[in-house]
Design an enzyme around this catalytic site. Structure first.
Site, PDB file in Angstrom:
ATOM      1  N   ARG A 148      -1.933   2.762   8.115  1.00 47.22           N
ATOM      2  CA  ARG A 148      -1.661   2.328   6.747  1.00 47.22           C
ATOM      3  C   ARG A 148      -1.389   3.583   5.927  1.00 47.22           C
ATOM      4  O   ARG A 148      -1.955   4.650   6.194  1.00 47.22           O
ATOM      5  CB  ARG A 148      -2.864   1.587   6.149  1.00 47.22           C
ATOM      6  CG  ARG A 148      -3.296   0.345   6.924  1.00 47.22           C
ATOM      7  CD  ARG A 148      -4.545  -0.262   6.272  1.00 47.22           C
ATOM      8  NE  ARG A 148      -4.998  -1.472   6.956  1.00 47.22           N
ATOM      9  CZ  ARG A 148      -5.923  -1.505   7.900  1.00 47.22           C
ATOM     10  NH1 ARG A 148      -6.509  -0.376   8.286  1.00 47.22           N
ATOM     11  NH2 ARG A 148      -6.279  -2.649   8.465  1.00 47.22           N
ATOM     12  N   LYS A 172      -9.973   0.106   6.310  1.00 48.45           N
ATOM     13  CA  LYS A 172     -10.562  -0.773   5.299  1.00 48.45           C
ATOM     14  C   LYS A 172     -12.067  -0.866   5.507  1.00 48.45           C
ATOM     15  O   LYS A 172     -12.543  -0.939   6.642  1.00 48.45           O
ATOM     16  CB  LYS A 172      -9.934  -2.158   5.379  1.00 48.45           C
ATOM     17  CG  LYS A 172      -8.469  -2.183   4.919  1.00 48.45           C
ATOM     18  CD  LYS A 172      -7.936  -3.603   4.897  1.00 48.45           C
ATOM     19  CE  LYS A 172      -6.523  -3.632   4.340  1.00 48.45           C
ATOM     20  NZ  LYS A 172      -5.982  -5.012   4.296  1.00 48.45           N
ATOM     21  N   HIS A 244       4.424   0.364   5.178  1.00 45.55           N
ATOM     22  CA  HIS A 244       3.728  -0.576   6.062  1.00 45.55           C
ATOM     23  C   HIS A 244       4.652  -1.088   7.166  1.00 45.55           C
ATOM     24  O   HIS A 244       4.171  -1.545   8.215  1.00 45.55           O
ATOM     25  CB  HIS A 244       3.177  -1.744   5.253  1.00 45.55           C
ATOM     26  CG  HIS A 244       1.879  -2.280   5.780  1.00 45.55           C
ATOM     27  ND1 HIS A 244       0.709  -1.554   5.780  1.00 45.55           N
ATOM     28  CD2 HIS A 244       1.570  -3.476   6.348  1.00 45.55           C
ATOM     29  CE1 HIS A 244      -0.261  -2.278   6.310  1.00 45.55           C
ATOM     30  NE2 HIS A 244       0.231  -3.440   6.664  1.00 45.55           N
ATOM     31  N   ARG A 247       4.009   0.534  10.400  1.00 46.73           N
ATOM     32  CA  ARG A 247       2.840  -0.035  11.087  1.00 46.73           C
ATOM     33  C   ARG A 247       3.226  -1.330  11.799  1.00 46.73           C
ATOM     34  O   ARG A 247       2.833  -1.560  12.952  1.00 46.73           O
ATOM     35  CB  ARG A 247       1.742  -0.281  10.056  1.00 46.73           C
ATOM     36  CG  ARG A 247       0.433  -0.850  10.586  1.00 46.73           C
ATOM     37  CD  ARG A 247      -0.589  -0.783   9.456  1.00 46.73           C
ATOM     38  NE  ARG A 247      -1.729  -1.668   9.639  1.00 46.73           N
ATOM     39  CZ  ARG A 247      -2.833  -1.338  10.308  1.00 46.73           C
ATOM     40  NH1 ARG A 247      -2.931  -0.167  10.897  1.00 46.73           N
ATOM     41  NH2 ARG A 247      -3.840  -2.195  10.396  1.00 46.73           N
ATOM     42  N   HIS A 270      -7.827  -3.615  13.202  1.00 47.36           N
ATOM     43  CA  HIS A 270      -8.053  -4.952  12.670  1.00 47.36           C
ATOM     44  C   HIS A 270      -9.453  -5.425  13.040  1.00 47.36           C
ATOM     45  O   HIS A 270      -9.866  -5.310  14.199  1.00 47.36           O
ATOM     46  CB  HIS A 270      -7.031  -5.940  13.238  1.00 47.36           C
ATOM     47  CG  HIS A 270      -5.683  -5.834  12.601  1.00 47.36           C
ATOM     48  ND1 HIS A 270      -4.536  -6.361  13.165  1.00 47.36           N
ATOM     49  CD2 HIS A 270      -5.288  -5.269  11.437  1.00 47.36           C
ATOM     50  CE1 HIS A 270      -3.513  -6.121  12.379  1.00 47.36           C
ATOM     51  NE2 HIS A 270      -3.939  -5.465  11.332  1.00 47.36           N
ATOM     52  N   TYR A 279       1.815 -10.575  15.328  1.00 48.95           N
ATOM     53  CA  TYR A 279       2.789  -9.763  16.046  1.00 48.95           C
ATOM     54  C   TYR A 279       3.197 -10.388  17.368  1.00 48.95           C
ATOM     55  O   TYR A 279       4.267 -10.102  17.895  1.00 48.95           O
ATOM     56  CB  TYR A 279       2.230  -8.351  16.269  1.00 48.95           C
ATOM     57  CG  TYR A 279       1.981  -7.624  14.980  1.00 48.95           C
ATOM     58  CD1 TYR A 279       3.037  -7.181  14.193  1.00 48.95           C
ATOM     59  CD2 TYR A 279       0.685  -7.409  14.515  1.00 48.95           C
ATOM     60  CE1 TYR A 279       2.818  -6.543  12.994  1.00 48.95           C
ATOM     61  CE2 TYR A 279       0.453  -6.766  13.317  1.00 48.95           C
ATOM     62  CZ  TYR A 279       1.525  -6.340  12.569  1.00 48.95           C
ATOM     63  OH  TYR A 279       1.301  -5.710  11.375  1.00 48.95           O
TER      64      TYR A 279
END
Length: 299
Positions: A148, A172, A244, A247, A270, A279
């Site tokens: 990111r 995150k 992004h 990514r 994730h 994806y």
């Protein structure tokens, strides 16, 4: 209401160790909620006086204002977290946000670049000046590690092991992961670091930023976006491309070449496999297109 929001933000900062960006997002969401309730109540309400019906009116107002479903869902998540905090603190007896349901999200496939387009983009920055070397290293690193943009700009010298080809990344929720770097990204970073000039404020050491602007200070996410836009224009690539997108392209290309989804989940950082599964739809779409074009009995 204002005091309650302030206490909640302090809780996030000091007890949950939330990032500045997370706190900024919560502040914006809860300020919007407070503004709506103040207008609705014709004065600043006590959080205990707010009902589920009042919050449904807020959601309706967001829909009427044309907010995207993803934006509404984020604001609802902030509202739920805020009222859960107040309930734990004993400020309210029941959580009025608990019955609220997120709007049904549309499942849009992420925009990504083909391997040929990625190659054009990565070769766009010039090699004969420091900023060109920096831009090349940024693009190579983001694509190589699937970062990111917020993760990239926080990378410091102590996070990089070029000999091992590894990068420590803080994602995150300050979740830490190790991201592998490919040979092209390693070489691009080495070339850039040989020419990098730090400002007096950013003294060398483990906390020194890897990527800096022309003044030698840590680069911002907005600067990365502007840099990318400049190279998109010179290469003629799709201007919808954002940081992004690199990514998205990273994940899509890995799956297209046989990587298992669990590994891609780990590489992306994730928390849930559900987030990564979008994806697989991209890869399946690509495979189906190849099948329909090549198989003699496809259609």
């Amino acid at each position: 209401m204002v005091d309650a929001v302030g206490r909640f933000l302090d809780y996030l900062r000091f007890e949950r160790n939330a990032s500045d960006l997370t706190i900024k997002s919560y502040r914006e969401d809860l300020t919007a909620l407070s503004d709506y309730l103040t207008e609705s109540f014709e004065g600043t309400p006590d959080p205990a006086d707010v009902s589920t019906l009042d919050l449904r009116g807020y959601v309706s107002a967001l829909h009427d204002a044309g907010y995207a479903r993803t934006s509404i869902a984020r604001r609802l998540a902030s509202t739920r977290s805020f009222y859960r905090f107040l309930q734990r603190e004993g400020r309210i007896d029941a959580n009025p946000a608990k019955p609220l349901r997120n709007p049904r999200a549309s499942r849009q496939l992420p925009h990504f670049l083909s391997t040929q387009e990625i190659g054009r983009l990565l070769n766009a920055p010039p090699r004969d000046n420091p900023l060109g070397l920096r831009d090349r290293s940024i693009l190579e690193t983001m694509y190589s590690a699937g970062l990111r943009v917020g993760e990239l700009v926080q990378v410091s010298e102590g996070d990089v092991d070029l000999k091992a080809g590894l990068l420590r990344v803080y994602g995150k929720g300050r979740r830490e992961r190790l991201a592998p770097l490919g040979s092209y990204a390693i070489q691009a970073m080495r070339s850039w670091m040989q020419r990098r000039q730090l400002s007096a404020k950013e003294s060398p050491g483990r906390q020194a930023p890897i990527y800096v602007n022309k003044f030698g200070r840590r680069i911002t996410t907005r600067s990365v976006a502007r840099m990318l836009e400049k190279h998109l224009k010179t290469t003629g690539l799709d201007l919808r491309t954002t940081p992004h997108t690199l990514r998205h392209s990273f994940a899509t290309h890995l799956l297209d070449r046989g990587a298992d989804i669990r590994s891609v989940q780990e590489l992306l950082g994730h928390k849930s496999l559900v987030t990564t599964q979008i994806y697989t739809h991209v890869s399946t779409t690509g495979l189906k297109a190849v099948y329909e074009k090549a198989h003699p009995r496809a259609g």
